[in-house]
Design an enzyme around this catalytic site. Sequence first.
Site, PDB file in Angstrom:
ATOM      1  N   MET A 212       0.902  -1.319   0.109  1.00  0.00           N
ATOM      2  CA  MET A 212       0.176   0.104   0.060  1.00  0.00           C
ATOM      3  C   MET A 212       0.923   1.141   0.063  1.00  0.00           C
ATOM      4  SD  MET A 212      -2.992   1.193   2.556  1.00  0.00           S
ATOM      5  CE  MET A 212      -3.814  -0.565   2.853  1.00  0.00           C
ATOM      6  N   THR A 213       0.539   2.186  -0.970  1.00  0.00           N
ATOM      7  CA  THR A 213       1.324   3.443  -0.927  1.00  0.00           C
ATOM      8  C   THR A 213       0.295   4.534  -1.346  1.00  0.00           C
ATOM      9  OG1 THR A 213       3.344   4.468  -1.752  1.00  0.00           O
ATOM     10  CG2 THR A 213       2.161   2.959  -3.251  1.00  0.00           C
ATOM     11  N   VAL A 214       0.500   5.573  -0.817  1.00  0.00           N
ATOM     12  CA  VAL A 214      -0.096   6.900  -1.391  1.00  0.00           C
ATOM     13  C   VAL A 214       0.676   7.816  -1.704  1.00  0.00           C
ATOM     14  CG1 VAL A 214      -1.436   8.871  -0.234  1.00  0.00           C
ATOM     15  CG2 VAL A 214      -1.825   6.502   0.398  1.00  0.00           C
ATOM     16  N   ARG A 220      -2.161  12.362   3.848  1.00  0.00           N
ATOM     17  CA  ARG A 220      -2.718  12.994   5.165  1.00  0.00           C
ATOM     18  C   ARG A 220      -4.204  13.659   4.762  1.00  0.00           C
ATOM     19  NH1 ARG A 220      -0.032  12.809   9.576  1.00  0.00           N
ATOM     20  NH2 ARG A 220      -1.285  14.295  10.563  1.00  0.00           N
ATOM     21  N   ARG A 221      -4.838  12.812   3.737  1.00  0.00           N
ATOM     22  CA  ARG A 221      -6.178  13.381   3.562  1.00  0.00           C
ATOM     23  C   ARG A 221      -7.111  12.077   3.645  1.00  0.00           C
ATOM     24  NH1 ARG A 221      -5.694  17.508  -1.603  1.00  0.00           N
ATOM     25  NH2 ARG A 221      -3.540  17.919  -1.341  1.00  0.00           N
ATOM     26  N   GLY A 222      -6.726  10.970   4.274  1.00  0.00           N
ATOM     27  CA  GLY A 222      -7.470   9.780   4.588  1.00  0.00           C
ATOM     28  C   GLY A 222      -7.550   8.875   3.192  1.00  0.00           C
ATOM     29  N   ILE A 223      -6.585   8.881   2.375  1.00  0.00           N
ATOM     30  CA  ILE A 223      -6.743   8.223   1.231  1.00  0.00           C
ATOM     31  C   ILE A 223      -6.083   6.694   1.535  1.00  0.00           C
ATOM     32  CG2 ILE A 223      -5.570   7.763  -1.042  1.00  0.00           C
ATOM     33  CD1 ILE A 223      -5.550  10.732  -1.390  1.00  0.00           C
ATOM     34  N   TYR A 259      -4.329   0.887  11.574  1.00  0.00           N
ATOM     35  CA  TYR A 259      -4.603  -0.466  11.757  1.00  0.00           C
ATOM     36  C   TYR A 259      -5.109  -0.953  12.769  1.00  0.00           C
ATOM     37  CZ  TYR A 259      -1.595  -0.927   7.672  1.00  0.00           C
ATOM     38  OH  TYR A 259      -0.983  -0.781   6.278  1.00  0.00           O
TER      39      TYR A 259
END
Length: 309
Positions: A212-214, A220-223, A259
């Site tokens: 998982m990566t954003v 820090r936007r809830g994605i 988590y």
Amino acid sequence: MAAAALKLSPYSDPRQQCFQTEFKPTKGRTFLSSRNPLLPLPKPHRYSFKCCCLPSSSSSSTNSITPFQYYSFLDEPFRGSRVLTNEELEKLKALESFVYLQELESGSLWVRVMRTEDLDLTVRLLALSFAESMFMSLQYETLLRFFVNQYLLERRASMPHAVTLVGFYREQGGKRGEELAGTVEVCFDKRGATASPPTPTAPNSSPYICNMTVTKELRRRGIGWHLLKASEELISRMTSSKEVYLHCRMIDEAPFNMYIKAGYNVIQTDGVLILLTLQRRKYLMCKKLPVSNSFPESCISESGEEINV
């Protein structure tokens, strides 16, 4: 002269891609793996469902998420000559129709299965995030992209037993349009399990969330939270097993807290000897998903305070 083969062994981190690396001398280049608007399907089937997670207060603004065009994974060359069973065909159709929608405070997010046209963007995101997590120079990005591309192609060949999800984001009032916000890999069963999973090892017959990566500019936007929830929604529809596993590095406090909030519990921890292999110690975490026979027709909003990742 011996070439350096990069062994990628993924585990989960909602802020950044976390491949483990192992360089081995080889005689040749090899890849050793570890583990726009969409129309509804013309005919429903037992795996078909909607995954709409839109707050009740959402309005039909110009930034609202619209349906996507129908897409068939059966037409993709990655399948090769492997013959699919009827059950696999049904599950593949379910992956084609899957979409998770969410209105965030700053914009709109939708998550679906990665398609061929998403591959280059996803490879670039994972390679950049991997280089960041390992403090590697960006001059290695081209090499990293090659190995990540091979890994993703290999994993796509295991569909529908494993799948890569991609999240696209559209900022409210923004002129940039939609952009890739993040990605996550989901393994559903033993046939979709990775060949060399990280330690502590999760049961290879159970669903597993990893890689998982954003996108750095969109964190820090809830994605990250919604990539996790989208993965769980898909698992609950694709498998009968309700225990899902993931890894979290011990140094990653924010993901660990997320988590825990999402209902995962630590069941095993890496021993200190793992440090001798130049790897970070990790938690193996597990969650029992609630039994869900059918996804509700009405849209559901996330309750409680959300941890922004």
